[in-house]
Design an enzyme around this catalytic site. Structure first.
Site, mmCIF file in Angstrom:
data_model
loop_
_atom_site.group_PDB
_atom_site.id
_atom_site.type_symbol
_atom_site.label_atom_id
_atom_site.label_comp_id
_atom_site.label_asym_id
_atom_site.label_seq_id
_atom_site.Cartn_x
_atom_site.Cartn_y
_atom_site.Cartn_z
ATOM 1 C CE1 TYR C 138 -3.001 3.094 0.666
ATOM 2 C CE2 TYR C 138 -3.703 2.084 2.705
ATOM 3 C CZ TYR C 138 -3.818 3.088 1.779
ATOM 4 O OH TYR C 138 -4.750 4.096 1.958
ATOM 5 C CE LYS C 168 -5.785 2.080 -0.862
ATOM 6 N NZ LYS C 168 -6.007 3.217 -1.750
#
Lengths: 306, 306, 306, 306
Positions: C138, C168
């Site tokens: 992330y 992400k």
């Protein structure tokens, strides 16, 4: 009343075993070194203490041990900050229970307040949970990314945090520190956290200084104090430069990990730092020792690493 | 030899007529004020002098007028920097011809050097064109976006710029300034350009200070000098705070334009600033006067603006 | 295998009661809205989910409830990141136990890794604790302050984190995202987290998108998908502009709190945000409603706040 | 009317002799290459053209030569920006006299406007001096440090700069570019200056693109255009990646100098860059050639440097 923090205050490392687990036993060794150096207060569980890399249980255990080891002769100021306000409140309440001298909290660094009022809203219940213990703001924009003018933050916090007594100012803004020092005729304790500029803090009238290097290099700063008291600026600057040289060497190897390695060279093995901070290799530790040992900075001779 | 710049040195505004054209006549008024304040050196054509908003012909005309007005009693140090090296070389040669006391040049700010050697490559022919005049580096990362460690820049420049005598350090990095001050046992003049931290510069051993506010508020800094010389830090800090208060007020209105407006209040009309800097409205000027006139900062009473 | 995250994925808010305590019951309402919108995956416990303002117990409770509510028809990807590696490891192990579809972790943001290897060292045990669940990096430099080139991070992580399936990417670097998308011929799932640039992600070949606004404004993005599939860029841009307009309005009031307020207008009361994020006043909420309700963005009419 | 700039527009280098002096003769060779590539417009005197490293006389000489060489078949858009407004006004008036197709000006980068109105105040007389020639704003925050939302700048400028037709947007803010593109239903030409994101610009509806790499690598972008027109995004991304690879190689050696070296490999010797930009060594140039020559990017084979 500018709070219990004055003078030279080390921010101790949290000692870990080689496997990274907590090594509470080493705290007595740290305290012994500090007493030997005439230091009477510690700022535990802060950045040097790797608070953000520890679980809450570990933070409580470290606080308790410092309290025990500190006894009546070593004041313990405890950092209880966290990104999660509820966590910080819990730590503050625990600090009150175990009876430390004061608590402090950093700004939250994931959601970063951009308005002064939001920052005070965040701190208010934390300080309240610690009351009647004195509360210090901990300003460290380089770590948190929160950069608000602390003199205005104190103005906003004053009526809402009755136990507010000062701030730890780990910030290079020497205009803002003047604004904090003068507030309410010096009503707030202002502790500079910028060891390479200790002399600047003295000139500007800081209440004291909290730092990483005071763990292992307090003799330099004692000499700066003495020179400053005599008005001997040549000597004060000469000493300050030793601190600068030392910090430049530490930074070369990674300040946090290298400073922890120095503790080992003083016979106070605090173990490795935790990820994401990188530890020195054996060769780097040796090189660090070679570069630091010529400096007239330390209270004990630096042992050559094995 | 740390060069001709020592003590308190104003960086004069370039005076313009109301229509924005050059007003060379006002330079004599500026010089008169400086002499009245006991100032013996000016740093002309710098940031306060709006060098980047002037044509080369205008910069030469201003230099010549300062040289004339300065005569034997007011040393003129001239900023000749430019993004275009050839322009800076031409200005440096002109400065040598008219016989100023020293020249200085800022780093180029459009193409920003990121390597020390590239920055020295840029300055070398400029300093050579001015030789044998002394050359000062002008470090102002806040304006140029060039942020390189000046002590290392000086080390690189030393063998290549024989007329290098020091630097104007308009930078808040108080570790790096220590590194510059100590270089070769104080061989280089280090002029701090951060008026709100003048006392810090004294403590750290600066050679002198070049600043915008010394144009109109030198009495504050004379008093800091005096207090520092006596070791009266309480007094020194009190005076330094007046400077901080004054600068905070000026910043509220736009520092550059507001400081120019203050000159008018002292009877030395320097006119408007040039775009893209914004001038104060009439109402703002009045408000500025109201906020500044209570301060014990100025060598003459501040005239209320019409 | 680029992992279980594809298409449009909402990052749900964590619902709180008015007093700030956890409101687990509202999670069913969130899931109902998502199913109504044809969404089949959630990214829970991330930034929109206020992970950094929650205790570990709360994070586990939210994860469990999402797992229950999700059942077989709503895949749950769980964010388990934390500044304290041991905390993240514990959450990752818990996630594995409750059987979510995948886990993800943000970079530590207090001690900020500056070397790629240190960041991978930090994530490695977290991903291992979740294995065999798929692991997503992330990347959110705007929150963590950690800005490292993710395509190179993936290269370093590849051999050490066998369950790494993608990232992400909440980052505006559209060169770096191209480098991630092309890695190993598209072997990694790349989920853009920049709702106002959804169309950009489609053009560049993203695997999907995880976002705050997909909680309540998925219809816009469905229409962008449809227009893009037909090659109708005029229509796609027109829709994208609605998203931009919406986000600009939300930012005006504070993005995080305003987006949570919108949930209430859709009949899914998620309560207030926690400090240090500021909640909207009643008047602001009304003003928000007035500005948003004309937009053709929402799956249900926006109820006027009381 | 969105102005004369559409499609692919190279920003030519200014050719210098080996000694750094102006080499006007090489401009005909540049024009020849552009015509060979089917390019019909140039953006001269911009960043690639090293405007900030040139004297005003040199800038005028380059403009005149481009005008002559361009004749009726190569439109010349001229950058006339400068930190000194009077300099920019003079260049704008000269541009009008020699009859270029349009002019453009960058924001001033020493004194950096922080208010939109101040930036428009700066540009207004420059645009007026060029009128009735069309005027383009040149937004390049990475160089100038001026970062203001251009859609709002255009709104402010609209009534005051009647010849405003668009902007060159060398900025990675892909939300703001959407805001500019949609203004007044596409009334303003929006030229992206971010070659590695050319495909993003197409998707978002840019009017055209002005770039450094279009001097020597236009075939890549022609192929992106063709793929985009057919809706073949796989092909478009594949081509875009060649541009990314090329730029990454150029950046490794210093983008500005390396791109100038590539011109020489195409038989258009543009000589060295001027300080403070650093030129490649002979060995670096050879290494650059080795890394670039395998790429399918160039309109002519790259000659191996001697």
């Amino acid at each position: 009343m500018p709070g219990p923090m004055t003078g030279l205050i080390p921010a101790p490392h949290t000692p870990f075993h080689a496997d990274g687990s907590l090594n509470l036993d080493a705290i007595a060794l740290q305290a012994e070194l500090f007493r030997e150096c005439g230091l009477d207060t510690v700022f535990a569980g802060g950045t040097t203490g790797e608070w953000s890399s520890m679980t809450l249980d570990e933070r409580r255990a470290v606080a308790e041990r410092w309290r025990e080891v500190g006894g009546d002769t070593l004041k313990v100021v405890l950092h209880v900050g966290a990104n999660c306000q509820a966590d910080a409140v819990a730590l503050a309440a625990h600090a009150r229970e175990i009876g430390v001298a004061a608590v402090s909290a950093v700004a939250p660094g994931y959601f970063k307040p951009t308005r002064i009022v939001d920052l005070v809203d965040f701190w208010e219940p934390i300080a309240a949970a610690a009351a009647p213990l004195p509360f210090y703001i901990y300003d460290f924009p380089g770590m948190t990314g929160v950069s608000l003018p602390m003199s205005q933050v104190i103005r906003e916090a004053r009526p809402r945090i009755p136990n507010l007594v000062g701030l730890k100012f780990t910030n290079s803004d020497f205009v803002e520190i003047q604004q904090c020092i003068r507030l309410d005729d010096g009503a707030y304790g202002v502790l500079l956290g910028f060891d390479e500029c200790y002399l600047v803090g003295l000139a500007l009238g800081m209440t004291g200084s909290v730092g990483n290097t005071y763990n292992y290099a307090s003799p330099i700063f004692r000499r700066i104090d003495a020179a400053f008291a005599k008005g001997d600026f040549e000597a004060a600057r000469r000493e300050q430069r030793i601190a600068v040289d030392m910090v430049k060497v530490l930074q070369e190897f990674g300040f946090q990990a290298a400073s922890k390695a120095v503790m080992g060279m003083l016979g106070v093995d605090c173990g490795p730092v935790r990820p994401p901070v990188r530890n020195l290799t054996r060769a780097e530790t040796l090189s660090l020792w070679e570069k630091l040992s010529p400096l007239d900075a330390f209270p004990r001779p630096l042992r050559k690493p094995e």
